[in-house]
Design an enzyme around this catalytic site. Structure first.
Site, PDB file in Angstrom:
ATOM      1  N   CYS A 121       0.911  -1.014  -0.060  1.00 29.57           N
ATOM      2  CA  CYS A 121       0.029   0.227  -0.058  1.00 29.57           C
ATOM      3  C   CYS A 121       1.151   1.558   0.101  1.00 29.57           C
ATOM      4  O   CYS A 121       1.898   0.799   0.673  1.00 29.57           O
ATOM      5  CB  CYS A 121      -1.135   0.507   1.359  1.00 29.57           C
ATOM      6  SG  CYS A 121      -2.425   1.775   1.336  1.00 29.57           S
ATOM      7  N   CYS A 149      -5.245   6.292  -3.873  1.00 29.22           N
ATOM      8  CA  CYS A 149      -4.267   5.274  -3.641  1.00 29.22           C
ATOM      9  C   CYS A 149      -2.860   5.450  -4.442  1.00 29.22           C
ATOM     10  O   CYS A 149      -2.712   5.817  -5.746  1.00 29.22           O
ATOM     11  CB  CYS A 149      -5.192   4.149  -4.980  1.00 29.22           C
ATOM     12  SG  CYS A 149      -4.102   2.086  -4.655  1.00 29.22           S
TER      13      CYS A 149
END
Length: 291
Positions: A91, A230
């Site tokens: 991530c 993101c």
């Protein structure tokens, strides 16, 4: 064995975000916290829990079986969980938030250090905080892997687009669109065809080109839904743009939660830079009963 919630001691936590992509940080240096998928879903619920796009459990690499073989000089492992309780490999925003947390709490000194993830070791740089400014955090994202399966399409609402597969340590399907409004409200997950292409799910980017080094996108993240930003998705979008004729350089990527900057080098490796802030801290009192 997972300890029943009724028997657990209160758990310290912090809340942070990277460009609006928000996370709950659970410090667990000794690796003693048994975190179930049910725990994660409850914590991430924005009405009955704390609310977040995901969980970052900060555990020392020597205390995590998943970090076996990655402990040489890398003290901390990022146990990342999506909001639906599933495990995440990598991530880009989360690792920057975790790095900011480790520096702010004194676990790591400011500067450059490494963190272990399920996608491997990543180098991060956290500048020294001043009284009024924390500064952006940078992470070495490595090289994207592509192409993947050919002939993929994604559908949202009444429209469909061809997609390019990009692996950033986690899977992405990138579609270039004429308008970010075209995918609709993304309340329902977009569908990828063939359905067998991503048996464990995929994060989908809808991307428009603003200029040669400027992209804008929306993301439907695997295990979460549409997110404000993101990091791996921004890198995947740049990688797809490079595949379709763009050139290495420094890209600005606009997302609903803010801007990220991706530097692409001659060897195709990428560095992701953007805001990462810790906004709150407290104690989780585990519920006695769950629905």
């Amino acid at each position: 064995m997972t300890i029943p919630a009724v028997c657990r001691a209160p758990q310290p936590f912090a809340k942070g975000h990277g460009a609006g992509n928000d996370f709950i940080v659970l410090p667990d240096p000794g690796g003693h916290l048994a975190l179930s998928a049910t725990d994660v879903v409850w914590l991430c619920d924005r009405r009955t829990g704390i609310g977040a796009d995901g969980i970052l459990r900060a555990v020392r690499s020597t205390a995590s079986p998943e970090a076996t073989g990655m402990t040489d000089g890398t003290e901390w492992f990022m146990d990342y969980r999506n909001a639906d309780g599933s495990l995440g490999q990598m991530c880009g925003n989360g690792i920057r938030v975790l790095a900011r947390y480790l520096v702010d709490t004194g676990y790591c000194p400011p500067g450059t250090f490494t963190l272990a993830t399920r996608a491997g070791i990543r180098s991060v740089h956290v500048p020294q905080r001043t009284a009024t400014f924390a500064g952006p955090v940078t992470v070495d994202m490595g090289r994207p892997r592509l192409p993947g399966p050919a002939g993929l399409t994604v559908s949202a609402g009444t429209r469909s687009w061809p997609v390019l597969h990009v692996d950033m340590g986690n899977p992405h399907a990138v579609a270039f669109v004429e308008s970010l409004a075209h995918p609709g409200d993304l309340t329902a997950p977009p569908s990828v065809a063939p359905a067998t292409a991503y048996p464990h799910g995929v994060t989908i980017e809808f991307v428009v080109r603003r200029s040669p080094y400027h992209l804008a996108l929306r993301v439907h993240e695997r295990g979460v839904g549409e997110t404000r930003a993101c990091g791996t998705g921004a890198c995947a979008a740049v990688a797809a743009a490079l595949r379709t004729g763009a050139t290495p350089g420094t890209y600005t990527v606009d997302m609903p939660g803010g801007q990220l900057r991706i530097a692409v080098f001659a060897d195709s490796s990428m560095e992701l830079t953007g805001p990462a802030a810790i906004t709150a801290s407290g104690v989780v009192r585990w519920p006695l009963h769950r629905p």
